[in-house]
Structure formats: C-alpha cells, structure tokens
Design an enzyme around this catalytic site. Structure first.
Site, PDB file in Angstrom:
ATOM      1  N   GLU A 156       0.800  -1.238   0.000  1.00  0.00           N
ATOM      2  CA  GLU A 156       0.000   0.000   0.000  1.00  0.00           C
ATOM      3  C   GLU A 156       0.827   1.281   0.000  1.00  0.00           C
ATOM      4  OE1 GLU A 156      -2.797  -0.443   3.235  1.00  0.00           O
ATOM      5  OE2 GLU A 156      -3.703  -2.203   2.338  1.00  0.00           O
ATOM      6  N   GLU A 261      -5.954 -10.890  -1.510  1.00  0.00           N
ATOM      7  CA  GLU A 261      -6.769 -10.733  -0.296  1.00  0.00           C
ATOM      8  C   GLU A 261      -8.253 -10.686  -0.661  1.00  0.00           C
ATOM      9  OE1 GLU A 261      -5.389  -7.443   2.139  1.00  0.00           O
ATOM     10  OE2 GLU A 261      -3.304  -7.824   1.622  1.00  0.00           O
TER      11      GLU A 261
HETATM   12  C1  XIL Z   1      -6.272  -6.668   8.125  1.00  0.00           C
HETATM   13  C2  XIL Z   1      -6.530  -7.870   9.031  1.00  0.00           C
HETATM   14  O1  XIL Z   1      -7.382  -8.773   8.360  1.00  0.00           O
HETATM   15  C3  XIL Z   1      -7.141  -7.427  10.328  1.00  0.00           C
HETATM   16  O2  XIL Z   1      -7.261  -8.514  11.248  1.00  0.00           O
HETATM   17  C4  XIL Z   1      -6.312  -6.309  10.974  1.00  0.00           C
HETATM   18  O3  XIL Z   1      -6.973  -5.807  12.112  1.00  0.00           O
HETATM   19  C5  XIL Z   1      -6.078  -5.169   9.985  1.00  0.00           C
HETATM   20  O4  XIL Z   1      -5.509  -5.682   8.806  1.00  0.00           O
HETATM   21  N1  XIL Z   1      -4.888  -4.843   3.585  1.00  0.00           N
HETATM   22  C6  XIL Z   1      -3.897  -5.686   4.012  1.00  0.00           C
HETATM   23  C7  XIL Z   1      -4.170  -6.619   5.128  1.00  0.00           C
HETATM   24  O5  XIL Z   1      -2.832  -5.746   3.389  1.00  0.00           O
HETATM   25  O6  XIL Z   1      -3.020  -6.891   5.882  1.00  0.00           O
HETATM   26  C8  XIL Z   1      -5.268  -6.089   6.033  1.00  0.00           C
HETATM   27  O7  XIL Z   1      -5.559  -7.097   6.991  1.00  0.00           O
HETATM   28  C9  XIL Z   1      -6.482  -5.724   5.218  1.00  0.00           C
HETATM   29  C10 XIL Z   1      -6.175  -4.650   4.217  1.00  0.00           C
END
Ligand code: XIL
Length: 370
Positions: A156, A261
């Site tokens: 990001e 994701e």
């Molecule tokens: C999220 C997790 O799923 C949560 O448990 C945590 O509280 C916050 O992060 N982008 C990403 C992930 O790259 O690491 C994030 O995961 C969601 C958004």
C-alpha cells in the site's frame, strides 16, 4: 412467504450437499484440486488457525487451500514490537503449519505504514528509519529464507490517485525507500519471489501509479517478480473491465499477477467508495448492519454470481495469474465484520459461520467441474 423461505433454505441446503455430500469426510473436488492446473488457491490464517485450535477449521483449510498468508502475525507491529526484540513465536508456528501441510507459504508484509510498532511511528529522522527497515527486512526475511515462497515486500505505498503515499517512509527517506526495500529483501531471501501489494490498483488512476512504481524498480535493475491486487471488493460488478485490464497491463511488465486478499463485502460502505484503508473508521449504525439475522437469499445469489464473474476472468487469464488468495476461510473470521465499522455481520467469503460452503463456493467450483 413461508413457502418462499422454505424454498430458499432448501436451495442453499442442496447447494451445500452437492458440494459437500458429507462434510468432514469429503472426497469430491476441492478448490485447490479444481484449480490445480490454473493457479494456487490461498487463504489468510489468523492466530487461532495457525495454532490449529479447531480441528474442523484446520480440515477445511487443508482440504480447500494450497497457499497461506498470515493475516497479522508477520506484520512489523506484532513481529518486531521493540527495536531489539522480535516475537517469532506465532510466525514460526505459521511457517511450520505451511511446511507440515505442504502449502505455498506467503510472507505478509515487510514494509507497510499500518500496523507499525509504536516506536517506529515516533521516529523523526532518516537514519533511524533506514536502520529499522534494513534490520527488519534482514532479520525477518532472513529467518524464513528457503521456506517463504513469496514476500509482499511493500504494501500500500500508493494514494488513491496513484501518487506515492505520504507515509512516514516517503516523508523521511524519499522515494528511494521503495528501491531499498526490494534490494534488501532480495539480499535477505534470494529464493523468494518479491511482490508489490496494494488495494484498488485495478482502478486505472491508481494502476498507473503502480505501473510507474514497478517500472522504476525494473529500471534500477532490481528484482520484482509480481504484483498483488488485494481484491477487497463489493457486490457492484462494474469493475470487471478494470480487473481484466489490470491483469493484462501488469503482466505486460513481465511480472506475475496475484489476487492476494479477495473478499466480496455484502454490506454498504459508509464512504460509498470501496477502499481497504484500515485507518478508516465509522460510527456504528443499525442501518449499516442490515443482515444481522442472516443473509437474504437474493444477496447470497448475487454474491455467488459476482464471484463467478470474477473467476471467469481469472480463468481466462490463468497463465498470467500465480495465485488467488481469499482473506479468510469463513465468514465468521473475516476482518470485514469489524472494518470500517465495528461489530457488523458480514458474509464476504466462501464458507459460512458453520464452515459450510455457500452458493459462492459452488459457483466457483462449478466453473471447473461442470
Ligand atoms: C487486516 C486484518 O485482516 C485485520 O485482522 C487487521 O486488524 C487489519 O488488517 N490490507 C492488508 C491486510 O494488506 O493486511 C489487512 O488485513 C487488510 C487490508
């Protein structure tokens, strides 16, 4: 009305029975076998799943998935809580889980502005931050060299308009921090594939920024093997064209494309725009949590169709795609129950809270088995 309700419950049950004739001792196709010739199928694991606390959950994970990503335990906050202290307990267990079950193990993530240890958030000079970055990458990536197959080196780093995110890294180190992250990761684990990972980079404006970032690494002679499109999406299907074009454009750079994701939220997003910026937080409001008591059949089917449409594109471009990872194994685990509004009941994944396959699961599987 009663009859309608009965019919929809029967439809869901039949779906589930079709996919899982006898849940727990299933011998039929699974996602990972169905897509074996196409790409890896992954899931994110939380701390409980890594510890294998629930046998049914473990069975579901190893039956369906051949790749894993740590949902939180390898982020810099949890793994590097003090300047000279690393907490490798959970991450070691995560890697051991993958080795034990013969899975493709992903590292997530080395450099990210979120979930940073608090001492890093207070750093005010370039030397200290650069020292943290180098030591962090060397120690974490070095520890799992040979076991982690691919690292999300940088997460990001872009704003929504495609410019570089004004993170602490950019502010103190300038844009060279990006090259340094990839250089140090390649040194620490020469065998791992190195990825840039972000949300929303399927959108043309932000995609341009990602392409620029990737090209600038390549121009410096640095290795970047792939790009991860997170895929935190909603039910609105108007991004299919963007998804397809981003697969095509990113792969033209000579790198692999992964969906890292994936989840499909069925709930309204308060800002109207779906992002995955974890710093967003909105007040609780019953109107924003409409499906506390269950997901209406029409929405269930709309989600199944949405997953099907997306997977049709993935299959069409399978030779460009290395992996499709879901951000969790079942709805009960999803981060979208808590973000961007706390305490909601969301249904973004392929298995429900009882670990039973949803119509979304069957719609994807059917693309390969029917
Ligand atoms: C999220 C997790 O799923 C949560 O448990 C945590 O509280 C916050 O992060 N982008 C990403 C992930 O790259 O690491 C994030 O995961 C969601 C958004």
């Amino acid at each position: 009305m009663q009859l309608l309700k009965l019919a929809s419950v029967t439809a869901i049950t039949l779906y589930s029975l079709y996919a899982y004739p006898c849940f727990g001792q299933v011998s039929g196709p699974s996602l990972k076998t169905a897509f074996q010739q196409d790409f890896l199928i992954g899931t994110a694991l939380n701390g409980r799943q890594i510890s294998e606390r629930n046998e049914k959950e473990t069975q579901l994970i190893i039956r369906e998935y051949n790749a894993i990503t740590p949902e939180n335990v390898m982020k810099s906050g949890p793994i590097h809580p003090e300047p000279n202290l690393f907490n490798f307990e959970a991450s070691d267990r995560y890697v051991a889980f993958g080795v034990k079950h013969g899975m493709y193990i992903v590292g997530h993530t080395l450099i990210w502005h979120s979930q940073l240890p608090s001492y890093v958030q207070h750093i005010r000079n370039a030397d200290s931050l650069s020292h943290f970055m180098k030591g962090h990458i060397e120690t974490v990536a070095g520890r799992y060299a040979g076991k982690i197959k691919s690292w999300d080196v940088l997460n990001e780093a872009l704003e929504e308009d495609g410019s570089l995110r004004k993170s602490i890294f950019l502010q103190l180190l300038g844009e060279d921090y990006i090259a340094k992250a990839f250089e140090w990761a390649a040194q620490a684990d020469p065998g791992a594939e190195l990825y840039y990972n972000d949300y929303g980079i399927e959108r043309p404006e932000k995609r341009k920024g990602a392409i620029k970032l990737i090209k600038s690494l390549q121009a410096k002679g640095l290795r970047i093997d792939g790009v991860g499109i997170q895929g935190h999406w909603g039910l609105n299907g108007n991004n299919l064209y963007d998804i397809e074009n981003s697969i095509i454009e990113f792969s033209r750079l000579g790198i692999k494309v992964a969906f890292t994701e994936l989840d499909i939220s069925v709930l309204p997003h308060p800002s109207g725009v779906t992002t995955a910026d974890i710093s967003q937080n909105y007040a609780q409001d019953p109107k924003m949590n409409p499906y506390r008591e269950g997901l209406p059949q029409a929405i269930q089917m709309a989600q199944a169709k949405r997953y099907e449409d997306i997977f049709k594109i993935f299959i069409k471009h399978k030779e460009k795609i290395s992996r499709v990872t879901f951000w969790g194994a079942h709805d009960g685990q999803s981060w979208l129950n808590g973000w961007p509004i706390k305490n909601r009941t969301n249904y973004p994944l392929l298995h429900d809270r009882d670990l039973m396959p949803k119509p979304a699961y069957t719609s994807i599987l059917n693309l390969k088995t029917k």
